[in-house]
Motif scaffolding. Structure first.
Motif, PDB file in Angstrom:
ATOM      1  N   ILE A 178       0.836  -1.202   0.000  1.00 13.50           N
ATOM      2  CA  ILE A 178       0.000   0.000   0.000  1.00 13.50           C
ATOM      3  C   ILE A 178       0.870   1.251   0.000  1.00 13.50           C
ATOM      4  O   ILE A 178       0.703   2.156  -0.827  1.00 13.50           O
ATOM      5  CB  ILE A 178      -0.938   0.008   1.221  1.00 13.50           C
ATOM      6  CG1 ILE A 178      -1.953  -1.143   1.128  1.00 13.50           C
ATOM      7  CG2 ILE A 178      -1.669   1.345   1.324  1.00 13.50           C
ATOM      8  CD1 ILE A 178      -2.800  -1.310   2.379  1.00 13.50           C
ATOM      9  N   ALA A 179       1.819   1.299   0.938  1.00 12.91           N
ATOM     10  CA  ALA A 179       2.661   2.487   1.078  1.00 12.91           C
ATOM     11  C   ALA A 179       3.555   2.683  -0.133  1.00 12.91           C
ATOM     12  O   ALA A 179       3.700   3.801  -0.644  1.00 12.91           O
ATOM     13  CB  ALA A 179       3.509   2.382   2.342  1.00 12.91           C
ATOM     14  N   GLY A 180       4.166   1.596  -0.599  1.00 11.51           N
ATOM     15  CA  GLY A 180       5.057   1.705  -1.752  1.00 11.51           C
ATOM     16  C   GLY A 180       4.327   2.151  -2.994  1.00 11.51           C
ATOM     17  O   GLY A 180       4.792   3.033  -3.736  1.00 11.51           O
ATOM     18  N   SER A 181       3.147   1.567  -3.242  1.00  6.58           N
ATOM     19  CA  SER A 181       2.367   1.943  -4.425  1.00  6.58           C
ATOM     20  C   SER A 181       1.886   3.386  -4.336  1.00  6.58           C
ATOM     21  O   SER A 181       2.002   4.157  -5.289  1.00  6.58           O
ATOM     22  CB  SER A 181       1.162   1.006  -4.573  1.00  6.58           C
ATOM     23  OG  SER A 181       1.574  -0.329  -4.722  1.00  6.58           O
ATOM     24  N   GLY A 182       1.365   3.746  -3.163  1.00  3.81           N
ATOM     25  CA  GLY A 182       0.851   5.105  -2.997  1.00  3.81           C
ATOM     26  C   GLY A 182       1.936   6.152  -3.115  1.00  3.81           C
ATOM     27  O   GLY A 182       1.776   7.170  -3.808  1.00  3.81           O
ATOM     28  N   ALA A 237      -2.726   8.566  -6.109  1.00  3.88           N
ATOM     29  CA  ALA A 237      -1.948   9.307  -5.109  1.00  3.88           C
ATOM     30  C   ALA A 237      -2.864  10.080  -4.165  1.00  3.88           C
ATOM     31  O   ALA A 237      -2.627  10.126  -2.949  1.00  3.88           O
ATOM     32  CB  ALA A 237      -0.972  10.262  -5.800  1.00  3.88           C
ATOM     33  N   THR A 238      -3.927  10.671  -4.709  1.00  2.00           N
ATOM     34  CA  THR A 238      -4.883  11.414  -3.881  1.00  2.00           C
ATOM     35  C   THR A 238      -5.616  10.487  -2.925  1.00  2.00           C
ATOM     36  O   THR A 238      -5.775  10.785  -1.732  1.00  2.00           O
ATOM     37  CB  THR A 238      -5.899  12.153  -4.771  1.00  2.00           C
ATOM     38  OG1 THR A 238      -5.206  13.029  -5.666  1.00  2.00           O
ATOM     39  CG2 THR A 238      -6.875  12.966  -3.928  1.00  2.00           C
ATOM     40  N   MET A 260       3.201   6.556  -6.681  1.00  2.00           N
ATOM     41  CA  MET A 260       2.305   7.404  -7.462  1.00  2.00           C
ATOM     42  C   MET A 260       2.535   8.878  -7.125  1.00  2.00           C
ATOM     43  O   MET A 260       2.528   9.738  -8.009  1.00  2.00           O
ATOM     44  CB  MET A 260       0.841   7.039  -7.180  1.00  2.00           C
ATOM     45  CG  MET A 260       0.430   5.637  -7.623  1.00  2.00           C
ATOM     46  SD  MET A 260       0.692   5.304  -9.389  1.00  2.00           S
ATOM     47  CE  MET A 260       2.189   4.290  -9.314  1.00  2.00           C
ATOM     48  N   LEU A 261       2.775   9.164  -5.844  1.00  5.29           N
ATOM     49  CA  LEU A 261       3.056  10.546  -5.453  1.00  5.29           C
ATOM     50  C   LEU A 261       4.376  11.021  -6.052  1.00  5.29           C
ATOM     51  O   LEU A 261       4.489  12.169  -6.500  1.00  5.29           O
ATOM     52  CB  LEU A 261       3.101  10.652  -3.931  1.00  5.29           C
ATOM     53  CG  LEU A 261       3.254  12.067  -3.367  1.00  5.29           C
ATOM     54  CD1 LEU A 261       2.062  12.943  -3.762  1.00  5.29           C
ATOM     55  CD2 LEU A 261       3.396  12.027  -1.848  1.00  5.29           C
ATOM     56  N   ALA A 262       5.377  10.135  -6.093  1.00  2.00           N
ATOM     57  CA  ALA A 262       6.655  10.483  -6.718  1.00  2.00           C
ATOM     58  C   ALA A 262       6.452  10.800  -8.195  1.00  2.00           C
ATOM     59  O   ALA A 262       7.048  11.747  -8.739  1.00  2.00           O
ATOM     60  CB  ALA A 262       7.651   9.332  -6.553  1.00  2.00           C
ATOM     61  N   PHE A 263       5.594  10.012  -8.865  1.00  2.00           N
ATOM     62  CA  PHE A 263       5.302  10.275 -10.278  1.00  2.00           C
ATOM     63  C   PHE A 263       4.579  11.607 -10.452  1.00  2.00           C
ATOM     64  O   PHE A 263       4.778  12.308 -11.450  1.00  2.00           O
ATOM     65  CB  PHE A 263       4.461   9.137 -10.867  1.00  2.00           C
ATOM     66  CG  PHE A 263       5.245   7.881 -11.153  1.00  2.00           C
ATOM     67  CD1 PHE A 263       6.557   7.942 -11.572  1.00  2.00           C
ATOM     68  CD2 PHE A 263       4.654   6.630 -10.997  1.00  2.00           C
ATOM     69  CE1 PHE A 263       7.282   6.774 -11.833  1.00  2.00           C
ATOM     70  CE2 PHE A 263       5.361   5.468 -11.267  1.00  2.00           C
ATOM     71  CZ  PHE A 263       6.681   5.549 -11.677  1.00  2.00           C
ATOM     72  N   LEU A 304      -5.527  10.403   1.283  1.00  2.00           N
ATOM     73  CA  LEU A 304      -6.754  10.402   2.083  1.00  2.00           C
ATOM     74  C   LEU A 304      -6.812   9.177   2.995  1.00  2.00           C
ATOM     75  O   LEU A 304      -7.219   9.265   4.162  1.00  2.00           O
ATOM     76  CB  LEU A 304      -7.982  10.440   1.172  1.00  2.00           C
ATOM     77  CG  LEU A 304      -8.239  11.768   0.444  1.00  2.00           C
ATOM     78  CD1 LEU A 304      -9.336  11.587  -0.604  1.00  2.00           C
ATOM     79  CD2 LEU A 304      -8.633  12.867   1.447  1.00  2.00           C
ATOM     80  N   LEU A 305      -6.412   8.021   2.465  1.00  2.00           N
ATOM     81  CA  LEU A 305      -6.403   6.789   3.249  1.00  2.00           C
ATOM     82  C   LEU A 305      -5.450   6.893   4.430  1.00  2.00           C
ATOM     83  O   LEU A 305      -5.761   6.456   5.547  1.00  2.00           O
ATOM     84  CB  LEU A 305      -6.003   5.602   2.362  1.00  2.00           C
ATOM     85  CG  LEU A 305      -5.907   4.232   3.060  1.00  2.00           C
ATOM     86  CD1 LEU A 305      -7.257   3.799   3.601  1.00  2.00           C
ATOM     87  CD2 LEU A 305      -5.345   3.187   2.099  1.00  2.00           C
ATOM     88  N   MET A 306      -4.282   7.511   4.207  1.00  2.00           N
ATOM     89  CA  MET A 306      -3.308   7.658   5.287  1.00  2.00           C
ATOM     90  C   MET A 306      -3.836   8.603   6.377  1.00  2.00           C
ATOM     91  O   MET A 306      -3.628   8.371   7.566  1.00  2.00           O
ATOM     92  CB  MET A 306      -1.980   8.198   4.742  1.00  2.00           C
ATOM     93  CG  MET A 306      -1.248   7.270   3.781  1.00  2.00           C
ATOM     94  SD  MET A 306      -0.876   5.639   4.485  1.00  2.00           S
ATOM     95  CE  MET A 306      -2.236   4.669   3.791  1.00  2.00           C
TER      96      MET A 306
END
Length: 505
Positions: free
Chosen positions: A49-53, A434-435, A56-59, A439-441
């Motif tokens: 979850i963290a790595g994927s999210g 990423a959004t 996406m934020l890095a992208f 929100l999930l975090m």
């Protein structure tokens, strides 16, 4: 700060800023922090979850650096461009406050590390610990005032130095890894897993590096649902990824604009691999209750259990280098955000002033004064490191959410896509993920940290009011008035909760 060519940063220097900012206190605390929260299965889900999210934020950061090359200073300026002056200010304030509290967590961990050898420092929040932290704080203050280029060079050296003990830790754990140990830890409750499979766990002490906590009558870790375990790790995973925006913050110092996005992704992927290895390998050398019982920095305890006392010393030295280097990176980021916000007229103009070394001196002074005040406050907290870690994550998630939302807004409205319509769908999906992740975090962090964050956002709005009055401009739009009212109400609720004891710090 000057924009002269002599002060430009290369791709590798930018990447080192990302890695240096991300690898700090968090990675050294992972074995015990994850051990208290979840088993191997939950850890895998958490990192997915963290790595994927975060990827996406890095992208999103990479895309924004390419599509909005005129917007410098990353986190703050994207929020302002996308959602107006007040939310831009909130982003700058939240990121700045998060870095200040993050630096406090570094000091706590430094003193906790020394506390294993010198009991006077305790868990990092005793009076002698605060005194020594203050000396280090103002020593770095002098260094920062001498210029960003020199400080960035020191950070590059520190980044290289601190990677060595982490790599050694990983290599040793690869050879010490036991698959049956890992499987007992997989679902989070080793005693339950052992009984369910008819396994006698008493022989595990024969490995020579497993403690006794797992065999106690009263287990250290109570069984809980898998989702509850995963949720308990969410703010921790956010904390260890903080700094991903390092290259974006310093985009105006890059020798080439395209280096910003490349450095962000390269730094992220490298750090992600290290984080996963440190977490997962630890489950293969100690039972989860033993991991949970370790004092911080728990990487030192894991290595000591395998190779003896020298392992704890080796990791402790690496941690001191790592944390001091990361502290320097974060202090630079904090001052740069205040400076940029002031230049954009979202903060009082005093923070845009520079000294003879082209350093935003007023911003550096405010940053270190704030850190000093937070340091003093840790003396009154029972769980100072955990509080600093999770509050840092909560404060920084709001700026991250606004960055992701701005990327989503650009793709949705097709702004900047006239000459490249083909990539719009891809960018829309990436920004949406990423959004949602941000929100999930925020949801996973819980109401407590949202309320505590409001204590910073609400009263901190005084800086915004001062800036607007300096410019003789209208303070708020109608929507911004509502946001401000919500923040003040939440801040009052948080303060009331602390006084009555319903919110513990």
């Amino acid at each position: 700060m000057t924009d002269s060519s002599s002060n430009k940063l290369s791709l590798w220097a930018l990447t080192a800023l990302v890695v240096g900012s991300m690898i700090g206190a968090g990675i050294f605390s992972l074995p015990a922090t994850f051990g208290r929260a979840t088993g191997g299965g939950g850890a895998i889900i958490a990192w997915l979850i963290a790595g994927s999210g975060m990827l996406m934020l890095a992208f999103v950061f990479q895309t924004l650096a390419q599509r909005k090359p005129d917007l410098d200073s990353g986190v703050f300026i994207y929020a302002k461009a996308g959602f107006g002056n007040y939310l831009g200010f909130i982003s700058a304030l939240g990121f700045w406050a998060g870095t200040c509290i993050g630096n406090v967590s570094y000091f706590i961990l430094i003193k906790s590390t020394l506390g294993a050898f010198f009991p006077v420092f305790g868990d990092g929040n005793t009076l002698p610990a605060i005194a020594l932290s203050s000396i280090i704080l103002w020593g770095f203050h002098i260094l920062l005032l001498k210029g960003v280029k020199g400080a960035a060079a020191i950070n590059t050296i520190a980044t290289c130095a601190k990677i060595i003990p982490i790599f050694c830790f990983v290599i040793i754990l690869i050879f010490a890894f036991k698959s049956d140990m890992f499987m007992l830890n997989f679902w989070g409750a080793p005693e339950v897993a052992a009984l369910a499979n008819g396994v006698d766990i008493s022989h595990l002490n024969d490995y020579g590096y497993v403690g006794h906590a797992a065999l106690a009558i009263e287990p250290v870790v109570e069984p809980e649902s898998l989702w509850s375990q995963v949720r308990s790790t969410m703010l921790v995973t956010v904390f260890v990824f903080l700094g991903i925006e390092g290259a974006s913050i310093y985009s105006r110092y890059a020798k080439k604009r395209e280096h910003v996005g490349i450095a962000t992704v390269l730094g992220f992927l490298g750090v992600l691999c290290l984080l996963i290895l440190v977490t997962m390998l630890s489950y293969g050398v100690m039972l989860r209750p033993d991991l949970a019982a370790l004092r911080q920095p728990s990487m030192a305890g894991v290595l000591e259990a395998i190779v003896g006392r020298w392992g704890a010393i080796f990791i402790s030295v690496g941690l001191l280098i790592s944390v001091l280097g990361a502290y320097l990176s974060w202090s630079l980021l904090a001052a740069e955000v205040l400076f940029s916000a002031a230049k954009s007229k979202s903060m009082p103009k005093v923070f845009a002033t520079e000294n003879s070394k082209a350093v935003p001196a007023a911003a550096v002074w405010l940053t270190n004064i704030a850190i000093q005040l937070f340091l003093i406050m840790t003396m009154f907290s029972d769980y100072a490191f955990q509080l600093a870690l999770e509050l840092t994550s909560s404060l920084t998630l709001i700026p991250y959410l606004l960055v992701a939302a701005y990327g989503l807004k650009l793709a949705y409205t097709k702004e900047s896509y006239d000459n490249d319509p083909g990539s719009r769908t891809k960018d829309l999906i990436i920004a949406a993920i990423a959004t949602f992740y941000a929100l999930l975090m925020i949801y996973s962090g819980g109401l407590k940290y949202l309320l505590l964050s409001a204590v910073v956002y609400g009263p901190g709005t005084i800086f915004y009011i001062i800036a607007k009055r300096e410019q003789n401009e209208k303070l708020f739009t109608n929507i911004e008035k509502t946001i401000f009212a919500v923040l003040i109400t939440a801040a009052i609720a948080a303060i009331y909760g602390i006084i009555t004891g319903s919110i513990t710090i």
